[in-house]
Design a protein around this motif. Sequence first.
Motif, PDB file in Angstrom:
ATOM      1  N   UNK A  27      65.398  16.101  97.160  1.00  0.00           N
ATOM      2  CA  UNK A  27      64.307  17.075  97.066  1.00  0.00           C
ATOM      3  C   UNK A  27      63.805  17.426  98.451  1.00  0.00           C
ATOM      4  N   UNK A  28      63.644  16.430  99.300  1.00  0.00           N
ATOM      5  CA  UNK A  28      63.164  16.671 100.655  1.00  0.00           C
ATOM      6  C   UNK A  28      64.135  17.553 101.427  1.00  0.00           C
ATOM      7  N   UNK A  29      65.427  17.342 101.255  1.00  0.00           N
ATOM      8  CA  UNK A  29      66.435  18.084 102.005  1.00  0.00           C
ATOM      9  C   UNK A  29      66.766  19.449 101.411  1.00  0.00           C
ATOM     10  N   UNK A  39      61.642  23.758  91.582  1.00  0.00           N
ATOM     11  CA  UNK A  39      62.620  24.309  90.636  1.00  0.00           C
ATOM     12  C   UNK A  39      63.930  23.521  90.681  1.00  0.00           C
ATOM     13  N   UNK A  40      64.379  23.192  91.884  1.00  0.00           N
ATOM     14  CA  UNK A  40      65.634  22.445  92.025  1.00  0.00           C
ATOM     15  C   UNK A  40      65.514  21.032  91.454  1.00  0.00           C
ATOM     16  N   UNK A  41      64.327  20.447  91.565  1.00  0.00           N
ATOM     17  CA  UNK A  41      64.142  19.071  91.098  1.00  0.00           C
ATOM     18  C   UNK A  41      63.941  18.980  89.596  1.00  0.00           C
ATOM     19  N   UNK A  42      63.555  20.092  88.969  1.00  0.00           N
ATOM     20  CA  UNK A  42      63.324  20.087  87.537  1.00  0.00           C
ATOM     21  C   UNK A  42      61.952  19.581  87.131  1.00  0.00           C
ATOM     22  N   UNK A  51      55.144  13.303  94.617  1.00  0.00           N
ATOM     23  CA  UNK A  51      55.678  11.943  94.602  1.00  0.00           C
ATOM     24  C   UNK A  51      57.050  11.883  95.281  1.00  0.00           C
ATOM     25  N   UNK A  52      57.843  12.913  95.112  1.00  0.00           N
ATOM     26  CA  UNK A  52      59.216  12.885  95.583  1.00  0.00           C
ATOM     27  C   UNK A  52      59.459  13.620  96.897  1.00  0.00           C
TER      28      UNK A  52
END
Length: 64
Positions: A27-29, A39-42, A51-52
């Motif tokens: 997620x960070x990258x 959106x990418x993380x869902x 949190x992420x």
Amino acid sequence: MMEAAVDAGVITQEEKFGLHDLKRRGITDTEGNRHDKQEASGHRNEHMLVVYYLSLAEVDPSSR
């Protein structure tokens, strides 16, 4: 999996990580803004993204 990697000498004990660490790194990258990352993380809400998402805040350098 981590213990097997340590036993095989692939990583050290201090380098062990969990599967959520991979999610955080992904997620960070992820390129883009916070919305793109969410959106990418869902994640359905922005609070879980906090949190992420581990990037450091960018600040202006001091004038000294």
